[in-house]
Design a protein around this motif. Structure first.
Motif, PDB file in Angstrom:
ATOM      1  N   LYS A   5      13.799 -31.189  20.007  1.00  0.00           N
ATOM      2  CA  LYS A   5      12.395 -31.126  20.406  1.00  0.00           C
ATOM      3  C   LYS A   5      11.879 -29.688  20.383  1.00  0.00           C
ATOM      4  N   SER A   6      12.691 -28.766  20.873  1.00  0.00           N
ATOM      5  CA  SER A   6      12.274 -27.360  20.914  1.00  0.00           C
ATOM      6  C   SER A   6      12.164 -26.778  19.505  1.00  0.00           C
ATOM      7  N   ALA A   7      13.056 -27.206  18.619  1.00  0.00           N
ATOM      8  CA  ALA A   7      13.019 -26.707  17.240  1.00  0.00           C
ATOM      9  C   ALA A   7      11.794 -27.244  16.504  1.00  0.00           C
ATOM     10  N   ILE A   8      11.420 -28.467  16.810  1.00  0.00           N
ATOM     11  CA  ILE A   8      10.216 -29.053  16.208  1.00  0.00           C
ATOM     12  C   ILE A   8       8.989 -28.269  16.656  1.00  0.00           C
ATOM     13  N   LYS A   9       8.959 -27.935  17.936  1.00  0.00           N
ATOM     14  CA  LYS A   9       7.830 -27.162  18.464  1.00  0.00           C
ATOM     15  C   LYS A   9       7.789 -25.771  17.831  1.00  0.00           C
ATOM     16  N   SER A  14       5.351 -21.861  14.168  1.00  0.00           N
ATOM     17  CA  SER A  14       5.493 -20.913  13.061  1.00  0.00           C
ATOM     18  C   SER A  14       4.528 -21.242  11.929  1.00  0.00           C
ATOM     19  N   VAL A  15       4.293 -22.519  11.696  1.00  0.00           N
ATOM     20  CA  VAL A  15       3.338 -22.924  10.661  1.00  0.00           C
ATOM     21  C   VAL A  15       1.928 -22.487  11.050  1.00  0.00           C
ATOM     22  N   GLU A  16       1.566 -22.678  12.304  1.00  0.00           N
ATOM     23  CA  GLU A  16       0.243 -22.268  12.783  1.00  0.00           C
ATOM     24  C   GLU A  16       0.072 -20.756  12.668  1.00  0.00           C
ATOM     25  N   ARG A  17       1.092 -20.014  13.075  1.00  0.00           N
ATOM     26  CA  ARG A  17       1.011 -18.554  13.038  1.00  0.00           C
ATOM     27  C   ARG A  17       0.965 -18.031  11.613  1.00  0.00           C
ATOM     28  N   ALA A  18       1.719 -18.672  10.731  1.00  0.00           N
ATOM     29  CA  ALA A  18       1.713 -18.246   9.329  1.00  0.00           C
ATOM     30  C   ALA A  18       0.323 -18.429   8.728  1.00  0.00           C
ATOM     31  N   GLY A  19      -0.317 -19.532   9.056  1.00  0.00           N
ATOM     32  CA  GLY A  19      -1.679 -19.767   8.572  1.00  0.00           C
ATOM     33  C   GLY A  19      -2.657 -18.755   9.123  1.00  0.00           C
ATOM     34  N   ARG A  20      -2.504 -18.438  10.394  1.00  0.00           N
ATOM     35  CA  ARG A  20      -3.381 -17.465  11.041  1.00  0.00           C
ATOM     36  C   ARG A  20      -3.191 -16.081  10.421  1.00  0.00           C
ATOM     37  N   ASN A  21      -1.932 -15.713  10.189  1.00  0.00           N
ATOM     38  CA  ASN A  21      -1.640 -14.408   9.586  1.00  0.00           C
ATOM     39  C   ASN A  21      -2.142 -14.343   8.146  1.00  0.00           C
TER      40      ASN A  21
END
Length: 89
Positions: A5-9, A14-21
């Motif tokens: 569960k923690s790895a999924i989160k 990381s996907v959200e942050r990569a998009g933001r960056n």
């Protein structure tokens, strides 16, 4: 794909942050391109305005962690030097 569960989160974050960056880096590239275009056009006033906008975008990207602060400072310095060289020519 992650099983815990923690790895999924973490993956989701990381996907959200990569998009933001990526968006921040795109804004930086566009701002720099505007300054460079104004410099090649030898328009001191427009280049100055674009430099102010680019400085803001670069500083924000650095403060958000999308790019290293020294890289942002280096780019700001080089752009400012290029804008100031318009007058000398």
């Amino acid at each position: 794909m992650a099983n815990h569960k923690s790895a999924i989160k973490r993956h989701r974050q990381s996907v959200e942050r990569a998009g933001r960056n990526r968006a921040a880096r795109t804004r930086v590239k566009n701002a720099i391109k505007q300054v460079r275009t104004a410099i090649t056009g030898s328009d001191k006033a427009q280049a100055g305005e674009a430099l102010v906008a680019a400085t803001s975008v670069l500083s924000k990207a650095a403060s958000k962690g999308a790019m290293h602060w020294k890289k942002a400072a280096r780019k700001i310095s080089r752009l400012a030097r290029a804008v100031n060289s318009i007058e000398a020519q």
